[in-house]
Design a protein around this motif. Structure first.
Motif, PDB file in Angstrom:
ATOM      1  N   TRP A 394       0.828  -1.205   0.000  1.00  0.00           N
ATOM      2  CA  TRP A 394       0.000   0.000   0.000  1.00  0.00           C
ATOM      3  C   TRP A 394       0.863   1.256   0.000  1.00  0.00           C
ATOM      4  CZ3 TRP A 394      -0.521   3.898   3.764  1.00  0.00           C
ATOM      5  CH2 TRP A 394      -1.568   4.792   3.536  1.00  0.00           C
ATOM      6  N   ALA A 395       2.026   1.191   0.638  1.00  0.00           N
ATOM      7  CA  ALA A 395       2.891   2.363   0.744  1.00  0.00           C
ATOM      8  C   ALA A 395       3.689   2.619  -0.524  1.00  0.00           C
ATOM      9  CB  ALA A 395       3.852   2.200   1.928  1.00  0.00           C
ATOM     10  N   VAL A 396       3.798   1.629  -1.398  1.00  0.00           N
ATOM     11  CA  VAL A 396       4.598   1.757  -2.617  1.00  0.00           C
ATOM     12  C   VAL A 396       3.679   1.999  -3.800  1.00  0.00           C
ATOM     13  CG1 VAL A 396       6.251   0.594  -4.121  1.00  0.00           C
ATOM     14  CG2 VAL A 396       6.355   0.229  -1.652  1.00  0.00           C
ATOM     15  N   PRO A 397       3.924   3.024  -4.620  1.00  0.00           N
ATOM     16  CA  PRO A 397       3.069   3.279  -5.787  1.00  0.00           C
ATOM     17  C   PRO A 397       2.983   2.082  -6.725  1.00  0.00           C
ATOM     18  CG  PRO A 397       4.490   5.163  -5.358  1.00  0.00           C
ATOM     19  CD  PRO A 397       4.939   4.068  -4.435  1.00  0.00           C
ATOM     20  N   GLY A 398       1.835   1.969  -7.401  1.00  0.00           N
ATOM     21  CA  GLY A 398       1.590   0.816  -8.259  1.00  0.00           C
ATOM     22  C   GLY A 398       2.596   0.671  -9.377  1.00  0.00           C
ATOM     23  N   THR A 399       3.051   1.770  -9.967  1.00  0.00           N
ATOM     24  CA  THR A 399       4.047   1.675 -11.031  1.00  0.00           C
ATOM     25  C   THR A 399       5.344   1.071 -10.518  1.00  0.00           C
ATOM     26  OG1 THR A 399       4.506   4.001 -10.541  1.00  0.00           O
ATOM     27  CG2 THR A 399       3.199   3.540 -12.485  1.00  0.00           C
ATOM     28  N   VAL A 400       5.744   1.474  -9.310  1.00  0.00           N
ATOM     29  CA  VAL A 400       6.973   0.944  -8.717  1.00  0.00           C
ATOM     30  C   VAL A 400       6.835  -0.552  -8.472  1.00  0.00           C
ATOM     31  CG1 VAL A 400       8.512   1.063  -6.721  1.00  0.00           C
ATOM     32  CG2 VAL A 400       7.525   3.155  -7.680  1.00  0.00           C
ATOM     33  N   PHE A 401       5.694  -0.958  -7.944  1.00  0.00           N
ATOM     34  CA  PHE A 401       5.507  -2.371  -7.657  1.00  0.00           C
ATOM     35  C   PHE A 401       5.451  -3.196  -8.935  1.00  0.00           C
ATOM     36  CE2 PHE A 401       4.111  -5.964  -5.162  1.00  0.00           C
ATOM     37  CZ  PHE A 401       4.678  -5.688  -3.927  1.00  0.00           C
ATOM     38  N   ALA A 402       4.846  -2.650  -9.976  1.00  0.00           N
ATOM     39  CA  ALA A 402       4.802  -3.364 -11.258  1.00  0.00           C
ATOM     40  C   ALA A 402       6.197  -3.548 -11.833  1.00  0.00           C
ATOM     41  CB  ALA A 402       3.911  -2.607 -12.240  1.00  0.00           C
ATOM     42  N   ILE A 403       7.017  -2.505 -11.773  1.00  0.00           N
ATOM     43  CA  ILE A 403       8.404  -2.613 -12.236  1.00  0.00           C
ATOM     44  C   ILE A 403       9.152  -3.650 -11.411  1.00  0.00           C
ATOM     45  CG2 ILE A 403      10.607  -1.386 -12.339  1.00  0.00           C
ATOM     46  CD1 ILE A 403       8.876  -0.580 -14.600  1.00  0.00           C
ATOM     47  N   ALA A 404       8.918  -3.661 -10.089  1.00  0.00           N
ATOM     48  CA  ALA A 404       9.601  -4.608  -9.208  1.00  0.00           C
ATOM     49  C   ALA A 404       9.254  -6.044  -9.576  1.00  0.00           C
ATOM     50  CB  ALA A 404       9.231  -4.316  -7.760  1.00  0.00           C
ATOM     51  N   LEU A 405       7.984  -6.319  -9.829  1.00  0.00           N
ATOM     52  CA  LEU A 405       7.581  -7.677 -10.201  1.00  0.00           C
ATOM     53  C   LEU A 405       8.127  -8.053 -11.569  1.00  0.00           C
ATOM     54  CD1 LEU A 405       3.879  -7.730  -8.944  1.00  0.00           C
ATOM     55  CD2 LEU A 405       5.866  -8.812  -7.899  1.00  0.00           C
ATOM     56  N   ALA A 406       8.140  -7.103 -12.492  1.00  0.00           N
ATOM     57  CA  ALA A 406       8.681  -7.395 -13.824  1.00  0.00           C
ATOM     58  C   ALA A 406      10.164  -7.732 -13.740  1.00  0.00           C
ATOM     59  CB  ALA A 406       8.459  -6.196 -14.742  1.00  0.00           C
ATOM     60  N   VAL A 407      10.901  -7.068 -12.861  1.00  0.00           N
ATOM     61  CA  VAL A 407      12.328  -7.354 -12.684  1.00  0.00           C
ATOM     62  C   VAL A 407      12.526  -8.697 -11.988  1.00  0.00           C
ATOM     63  CG1 VAL A 407      14.416  -6.612 -11.476  1.00  0.00           C
ATOM     64  CG2 VAL A 407      13.031  -4.938 -12.704  1.00  0.00           C
ATOM     65  N   ALA A 408      11.779  -8.940 -10.916  1.00  0.00           N
ATOM     66  CA  ALA A 408      11.979 -10.147 -10.111  1.00  0.00           C
ATOM     67  C   ALA A 408      11.651 -11.412 -10.882  1.00  0.00           C
ATOM     68  CB  ALA A 408      11.131 -10.069  -8.845  1.00  0.00           C
ATOM     69  N   PHE A 409      10.625 -11.345 -11.718  1.00  0.00           N
ATOM     70  CA  PHE A 409      10.168 -12.569 -12.390  1.00  0.00           C
ATOM     71  C   PHE A 409      10.406 -12.513 -13.899  1.00  0.00           C
ATOM     72  CE2 PHE A 409       7.512 -12.095  -8.552  1.00  0.00           C
ATOM     73  CZ  PHE A 409       7.914 -13.246  -7.898  1.00  0.00           C
ATOM     74  N   SER A 410      11.577 -11.932 -14.262  1.00  0.00           N
ATOM     75  CA  SER A 410      11.949 -11.860 -15.674  1.00  0.00           C
ATOM     76  C   SER A 410      12.972 -12.905 -16.074  1.00  0.00           C
ATOM     77  CB  SER A 410      12.514 -10.468 -15.991  1.00  0.00           C
ATOM     78  OG  SER A 410      13.669 -10.206 -15.196  1.00  0.00           O
ATOM     79  N   VAL A 411      13.499 -13.658 -15.113  1.00  0.00           N
ATOM     80  CA  VAL A 411      14.493 -14.699 -15.397  1.00  0.00           C
ATOM     81  C   VAL A 411      14.098 -15.975 -14.672  1.00  0.00           C
ATOM     82  CG1 VAL A 411      16.375 -13.041 -15.729  1.00  0.00           C
ATOM     83  CG2 VAL A 411      15.945 -13.966 -13.456  1.00  0.00           C
ATOM     84  N   ASP A 412      14.591 -17.073 -15.165  1.00  0.00           N
ATOM     85  CA  ASP A 412      14.330 -18.376 -14.546  1.00  0.00           C
ATOM     86  C   ASP A 412      15.555 -18.766 -13.718  1.00  0.00           C
ATOM     87  OD1 ASP A 412      13.146 -20.714 -13.836  1.00  0.00           O
ATOM     88  OD2 ASP A 412      13.510 -21.751 -15.727  1.00  0.00           O
ATOM     89  N   ALA A 413      15.532 -18.408 -12.441  1.00  0.00           N
ATOM     90  CA  ALA A 413      16.648 -18.696 -11.540  1.00  0.00           C
ATOM     91  C   ALA A 413      16.093 -19.133 -10.188  1.00  0.00           C
ATOM     92  CB  ALA A 413      17.551 -17.478 -11.392  1.00  0.00           C
ATOM     93  N   PRO A 414      15.589 -20.364 -10.099  1.00  0.00           N
ATOM     94  CA  PRO A 414      14.967 -20.830  -8.841  1.00  0.00           C
ATOM     95  C   PRO A 414      15.898 -20.738  -7.635  1.00  0.00           C
ATOM     96  CG  PRO A 414      14.503 -22.339 -10.646  1.00  0.00           C
ATOM     97  CD  PRO A 414      15.528 -21.381 -11.152  1.00  0.00           C
ATOM     98  N   ALA A 415      17.199 -20.933  -7.860  1.00  0.00           N
ATOM     99  CA  ALA A 415      18.133 -20.874  -6.739  1.00  0.00           C
ATOM    100  C   ALA A 415      18.177 -19.486  -6.122  1.00  0.00           C
ATOM    101  CB  ALA A 415      19.535 -21.283  -7.208  1.00  0.00           C
ATOM    102  N   LEU A 416      17.849 -18.458  -6.907  1.00  0.00           N
ATOM    103  CA  LEU A 416      17.825 -17.086  -6.412  1.00  0.00           C
ATOM    104  C   LEU A 416      16.421 -16.633  -6.046  1.00  0.00           C
ATOM    105  CD1 LEU A 416      20.301 -15.434  -8.963  1.00  0.00           C
ATOM    106  CD2 LEU A 416      20.782 -16.199  -6.625  1.00  0.00           C
ATOM    107  N   GLY A 417      15.471 -17.568  -6.040  1.00  0.00           N
ATOM    108  CA  GLY A 417      14.099 -17.214  -5.709  1.00  0.00           C
ATOM    109  C   GLY A 417      13.383 -16.493  -6.830  1.00  0.00           C
ATOM    110  N   ARG A 418      13.789 -16.716  -8.066  1.00  0.00           N
ATOM    111  CA  ARG A 418      13.181 -16.024  -9.202  1.00  0.00           C
ATOM    112  C   ARG A 418      12.706 -17.055 -10.223  1.00  0.00           C
ATOM    113  NH1 ARG A 418      17.477 -11.368 -10.811  1.00  0.00           N
ATOM    114  NH2 ARG A 418      15.678 -10.608 -12.013  1.00  0.00           N
ATOM    115  N   VAL A 419      11.504 -16.868 -10.705  1.00  0.00           N
ATOM    116  CA  VAL A 419      10.938 -17.734 -11.739  1.00  0.00           C
ATOM    117  C   VAL A 419      10.464 -16.849 -12.889  1.00  0.00           C
ATOM    118  CG1 VAL A 419      10.245 -19.591 -10.181  1.00  0.00           C
ATOM    119  CG2 VAL A 419       8.684 -17.692 -10.596  1.00  0.00           C
ATOM    120  N   LEU A 420      10.390 -17.437 -14.065  1.00  0.00           N
ATOM    121  CA  LEU A 420      10.017 -16.675 -15.256  1.00  0.00           C
ATOM    122  C   LEU A 420       8.500 -16.588 -15.369  1.00  0.00           C
ATOM    123  CD1 LEU A 420      10.947 -15.221 -17.792  1.00  0.00           C
ATOM    124  CD2 LEU A 420      10.907 -17.413 -18.997  1.00  0.00           C
ATOM    125  N   LEU A 421       7.970 -15.402 -15.122  1.00  0.00           N
ATOM    126  CA  LEU A 421       6.537 -15.154 -15.262  1.00  0.00           C
ATOM    127  C   LEU A 421       6.226 -14.070 -16.285  1.00  0.00           C
ATOM    128  CD1 LEU A 421       5.280 -15.265 -11.554  1.00  0.00           C
ATOM    129  CD2 LEU A 421       5.139 -17.067 -13.285  1.00  0.00           C
TER     130      LEU A 421
END
Length: 553
Positions: A394-421
């Motif tokens: 709620w404290a983070v603007p929606g654009t920021v959160f969308a960018i964050a999710l796009a960055v976090a789930f842009s690669v397939d690296a399960p060992a780093l806690g990241r999956v390709l979505l």
């Protein structure tokens, strides 16, 4: 107690899961902004500091947000006083009507304004026809247009908060001031205003954070007047990801700075407010000409506030290509609605929004309730951490959160806690879930704080198991607040635009994106029909919650 022992096990697991879903993507944005090419660098922030347009967008974000708070407060605060301190015919119905703008999806309100007050909108056409003008007498673009939309949608915060505070206020304080010889003006500044500080502070913070995160109004009406949200989207769509991430970090810091700055104000406001547990006096009924004048003015204001939505309904009945230069549409029919039902491609965005909003809000309710219950049972630092993680989106603007999710789930690296979505239909519902989590989670936290632990202990002493106690005691008592959070979360996800425009794919495009696409194709009637459908679905969700609350409470 067995339930508390289970909480000792589940609370850390929930904290890890929430930290991965909420905190980890934001951390990755910061790291990516500091390592744009795999090496540590402040280049993106240096470019931000060196570019005049970036500073301009940041300054515009700050001042338009402050101006929005002032404009919304100037409208909502007097209305709160009027509806709390006087009784007149139709007051309850008018209260419901005056809260409608905040329940509408942001994009729907923006396009309703566009169709009514825009250069080619209904009002401009009527004036051009009546006065014989060759062009519209105004241009709905730039800062003043954004401010107008913000004031229209955010005054409700001040109206509701001030009205509620006045209804709960102890009237003996003002009576004591009057008995000691204080006039109305001195009583207002010495007694009434300090009692209203918590409500005014909360409404101001909510309006400010909503304004800095606003995207629909700046995107539709901004033109060359760019704010940080539109600047981030422009950088992302232009492929300049390092710059978009640096801008995201700056906007997130602005939001967190506003939250931090508000804490001392909220603390002083709480100390300034005094509650004695006295039942407030009933507001006096207006008599004579005052009653007629106030009632007429209130209904006129309600009609003015509903004009954009009535215009949206009217335009949804205009077939494509039939309204050109006329002041009023010459043809009205239901062809746009028939297209929505008859054409599978036209119906797909509606079905997409329904399943994504439904799934996201249901999962957000389950996760928010689990976190709130674990926080209440575990307590301590871990409990506060769970509550903080639930509230963080709620404290983070929606654009920021969308960018964050796009960055976090842009690669397939399960060992780093990241999956390709990215590029799949699942990233957008995940964004809806996390954006809805504060609505469901905070509602659950508030409910758990009001729940008497003795009720569960009594059920356990009578032989009820954990699941039976949960289903027969806890959930029925919490259902009103849980249903409130669920309905608002569903409506918010259903009309989401800011995260959708950054994360959608063609196959899972929601209603908001389809509205924008039809506006670009000059299909205003179909865009309006989508807007009306979105209003109806949102109202149905809120009314369904209301019916459920009455049955269960």
């Amino acid at each position: 107690m067995a339930e508390r022992r289970r909480a000792r096990l589940t609370a850390p697991l929930l904290a890890v899961a929430l930290a991965w879903l909420v905190g980890y993507p934001l951390l990755l944005v910061v790291l990516e902004a500091l390592r744009p090419a795999g090496e540590w660098s402040l280049g993106a922030f240096a470019r931000f500091a060196a570019r005049r347009d970036e500073w301009q967008a940041l300054w515009r974000t700050v001042w338009i947000s402050l101006a929005s708070v002032a404009a919304a407060g100037a409208v909502g605060t007097p209305l709160g006083f009027l509806f709390a301190r006087s009784r007149f015919p139709g007051r309850r119905a008018l209260t419901a009507l005056l809260t409608l703008p905040v329940a509408l999806p942001p994009l729907v309100g923006v396009i309703a304004f566009l169709f009514l007050y825009g250069e080619s909108g209904l009002l401009a056409r009527l004036l051009m026809d009546a006065l014989g003008l060759a062009a519209a007498p105004w241009e709905l673009r730039g800062a003043w247009a954004i401010l107008l939309v913000h004031a229209y949608s955010m005054y409700v915060y001040f109206f509701l908060f001030v009205r509620a505070a006045l209804l709960r206020a102890d009237p003996s304080m003002e009576e004591a001031a009057a008995s000691l010889g204080a006039g109305r003006l001195r009583t207002f500044f010495a007694v009434t205003l300090p009692a209203l500080r918590p409500a005014l502070t909360a409404a101001s913070l909510l309006a400010f954070l909503t304004s800095i995160a606003s995207f629909s109004a700046p995107y539709i009406f901004g033109g060359n007047f760019r704010v940080m949200t539109t600047q981030i989207v422009a950088s992302k769509l232009n492929g300049n990801l390092p710059q978009a991430m640096a801008e995201s970090v700056v906007l997130a810091l602005l939001a967190l700075l506003a939250l931090a700055a508000s804490q001392p104000l909220q603390g002083r406001a709480r100390l300034a407010s005094v509650a004695h547990g006295v039942t407030p006096q009933r507001a006096p009924r207006l008599r004579g000409w005052r009653q007629g004048a106030v009632t007429a003015a209130a209904w006129a204001l309600a009609a003015l506030l509903l004009l954009p939505h009535a215009t949206l309904l009217l335009l949804s009945l205009v077939p494509w290509g039939t309204w050109t230069i006329e002041a009023l549409p010459p043809v009205l029919d239901f062809s746009n609605y028939r297209r929505l039902v008859a054409e599978p491609e036209a119906l797909r965005p509606v079905l997409n929004s329904l399943w994504m909003a439904g799934l996201a809000s249901a999962l957000a309710l389950a996760l928010g309730f689990a976190a709130a219950r674990a926080a209440a049972l575990r307590g301590g630092r871990l409990g506060r951490l769970l509550e903080g993680l639930v509230a963080l989106p709620w404290a983070v603007p929606g654009t920021v959160f969308a960018i964050a999710l796009a960055v976090a789930f842009s690669v397939d690296a399960p060992a780093l806690g990241r999956v390709l979505l990215v590029g799949t239909p699942w990233l957008l519902p995940l964004a809806y879930l996390l954006r809805a989590l504060p609505l469901t989670g905070r509602a659950a936290v508030a409910g758990m704080r009001q729940l008497d632990p003795a009720l569960e202990e009594a059920a356990a002493s009578l032989g009820a198991g954990r699941l039976r106690t949960l289903g027969r005691v806890v959930l029925p008592l919490l259902w009103p607040v849980l249903a409130a959070g669920l309905s608002v979360a569903f409506v918010t996800a259903l009309g989401d635009f800011v995260t959708s425009i950054l994360l959608y794919t063609y196959d899972n495009r929601p209603i908001a994106i389809e509205i924008l696409s039809n506006l670009r194709l000059q299909e205003t009637g179909l865009a309006a029909a989508y807007g009306v459908l979105l209003m109806v679905l949102s109202a149905a969700a809120l009314l369904a919650w209301g019916e459920g609350r009455e049955v269960r409470s």
